[in-house]
Design a protein around this motif. Structure first.
Motif, PDB file in Angstrom:
ATOM      1  N   PRO A   1      41.604  18.650  27.805  1.00 38.59           N
ATOM      2  CA  PRO A   1      41.452  19.950  27.145  1.00 38.59           C
ATOM      3  C   PRO A   1      41.694  19.883  25.647  1.00 38.59           C
ATOM      4  CG  PRO A   1      43.490  19.876  28.406  1.00 38.59           C
ATOM      5  CD  PRO A   1      42.712  18.645  28.765  1.00 38.59           C
ATOM      6  N   LEU A   2      42.494  18.912  25.200  1.00 35.72           N
ATOM      7  CA  LEU A   2      42.773  18.785  23.771  1.00 35.72           C
ATOM      8  C   LEU A   2      41.574  18.219  23.030  1.00 35.72           C
ATOM      9  CD1 LEU A   2      46.404  17.353  24.055  1.00 35.72           C
ATOM     10  CD2 LEU A   2      45.672  19.732  23.951  1.00 35.72           C
ATOM     11  N   PHE A   3      40.962  17.158  23.593  1.00 39.08           N
ATOM     12  CA  PHE A   3      39.769  16.583  22.970  1.00 39.08           C
ATOM     13  C   PHE A   3      38.611  17.582  22.972  1.00 39.08           C
ATOM     14  CE2 PHE A   3      41.102  11.960  24.123  1.00 39.08           C
ATOM     15  CZ  PHE A   3      41.847  11.877  22.967  1.00 39.08           C
ATOM     16  N   VAL A   4      38.405  18.251  24.113  1.00 39.57           N
ATOM     17  CA  VAL A   4      37.308  19.227  24.195  1.00 39.57           C
ATOM     18  C   VAL A   4      37.575  20.380  23.229  1.00 39.57           C
ATOM     19  CG1 VAL A   4      36.136  20.901  25.672  1.00 39.57           C
ATOM     20  CG2 VAL A   4      36.666  18.618  26.547  1.00 39.57           C
ATOM     21  N   GLY A   5      38.810  20.867  23.205  1.00 39.52           N
ATOM     22  CA  GLY A   5      39.144  21.963  22.307  1.00 39.52           C
ATOM     23  C   GLY A   5      38.888  21.616  20.856  1.00 39.52           C
ATOM     24  N   ASP A   6      39.249  20.397  20.454  1.00 38.32           N
ATOM     25  CA  ASP A   6      39.020  20.025  19.057  1.00 38.32           C
ATOM     26  C   ASP A   6      37.529  19.846  18.781  1.00 38.32           C
ATOM     27  OD1 ASP A   6      40.313  19.247  16.446  1.00 38.32           O
ATOM     28  OD2 ASP A   6      39.068  17.484  16.817  1.00 38.32           O
ATOM     29  N   ALA A   7      36.782  19.379  19.774  1.00 39.62           N
ATOM     30  CA  ALA A   7      35.329  19.268  19.594  1.00 39.62           C
ATOM     31  C   ALA A   7      34.705  20.651  19.407  1.00 39.62           C
ATOM     32  CB  ALA A   7      34.697  18.556  20.790  1.00 39.62           C
ATOM     33  N   VAL A   8      35.167  21.625  20.179  1.00 41.09           N
ATOM     34  CA  VAL A   8      34.651  22.986  20.029  1.00 41.09           C
ATOM     35  C   VAL A   8      35.044  23.552  18.668  1.00 41.09           C
ATOM     36  CG1 VAL A   8      34.715  25.333  20.953  1.00 41.09           C
ATOM     37  CG2 VAL A   8      34.640  23.380  22.519  1.00 41.09           C
ATOM     38  N   ARG A   9      36.264  23.283  18.229  1.00 41.60           N
ATOM     39  CA  ARG A   9      36.669  23.697  16.880  1.00 41.60           C
ATOM     40  C   ARG A   9      35.709  23.125  15.841  1.00 41.60           C
ATOM     41  NH1 ARG A   9      37.970  21.335  12.774  1.00 41.60           N
ATOM     42  NH2 ARG A   9      38.019  19.362  13.911  1.00 41.60           N
TER      43      ARG A   9
END
Length: 274
Positions: free
Chosen positions: A78-86
């Motif tokens: 969720p951290l990697f995906v969240g930063d990608a979405v950011r």
């Protein structure tokens, strides 16, 4: 949009209405599948919280990603995906988005409203599964408020891109998110030590939780006021009692399973994310 996504390598399913894009993706999981819907009727976030928006006003999509062989990094999904979405939001917002988009551990996206307050614009829900041949996968659900008006938002702490002053179409956001998430997943899947370290650094650099005072709500009902000092290599939030240094012997590391809420105590006093 569908043609562009397929050219990029996604197996695409675009729906007018669905109960949950994550549930749809989990029903027949395959790598690089993308499900998006105009209306999601039973969307949910972490800890089964509901997530709904008027038809066509939000991005509701799920992407099924192959997990790397190194299971030690799976907690970072969720951290990697969240930063990608950011990063995708910064891409579509251009110069206006620099310094105005960030993440909140473990799975929220924040934007700075015109009044200077950071508010939640979306979230991530990751669920582990396997393909028919046993390949480990993660279904990464993304929900982003795009065109809702203030009165259509569920809580005062939420916002939409429109309320934050950005007139962006859903399709542009979906394409940008898909591109950024695929790039991060490919890098993560290679499991190169320095590349994974770079992904972790980028996520930490843009996580607004780090350095903020946080009210940590644990499953036993207790609330602990702490200063968040970092995110360890297992993806856990590190925090110390207020007034203590980051290397304090009282430092605690909280996993997602340990916390019901990690509420930022002062959303108007956060450092600027780039």
């Amino acid at each position: 949009m569908a043609r562009n996504l397929r050219r990029a390598g996604w197996v695409v399913e675009l729906l007018d209405e669905v109960d949950s894009t994550n549930a749809r993706a989990m029903g027949k999981p395959q790598p690089w599948a993308l499900v998006a819907a105009h209306l999601q009727t039973s969307g949910r976030g972490r800890l089964t919280r509901s997530w709904q928006a008027p038809a066509g006003s939000a991005v509701t999509m799920s992407m099924t990603l192959p997990l790397p062989a190194d299971g030690a990094t799976w907690g970072w999904a969720p951290l990697f995906v969240g930063d990608a979405v950011r990063g995708a939001l910064v891409d579509v917002l251009g110069d206006k988005g620099v310094g105005r988009v960030g993440t909140k551990w473990p799975n929220d996206l924040l934007v700075r409203d015109p009044d200077g307050t950071w508010r939640k614009v979306g979230g991530i829900l990751c669920q582990m599964t396997r393909s028919a041949d046993g390949t480990p996968l993660v279904v990464a659900g993304v929900g982003l408020n795009v065109s809702q008006e203030r009165e259509e938002l569920p809580v005062e702490t939420a916002t939409s891109l429109r309320c934050a002053g950005y007139d962006i179409g859903r399709e542009a956001v979906i394409e940008a998110v898909a591109a950024r998430v695929m790039a991060s997943a490919v890098t993560w899947g290679r499991a190169s030590g320095h590349e994974v370290a770079a992904l972790r650094k980028r996520m930490r650099d843009h996580c607004l939780t780090i350095g903020a005072d946080v009210d940590i709500h644990t499953p036993d009902g207790a609330v602990h006021r702490r200063c968040a000092t970092g995110i360890d290599d297992e993806g856990r939030l590190e925090a110390v009692p207020l007034g203590e240094q980051a290397d304090s012997p009282n430092r605690m590391a909280y996993s997602v399973a340990d916390i019901v809420h990690a509420r930022l105590h002062r959303s108007d006093d956060l450092r600027t994310g780039q």
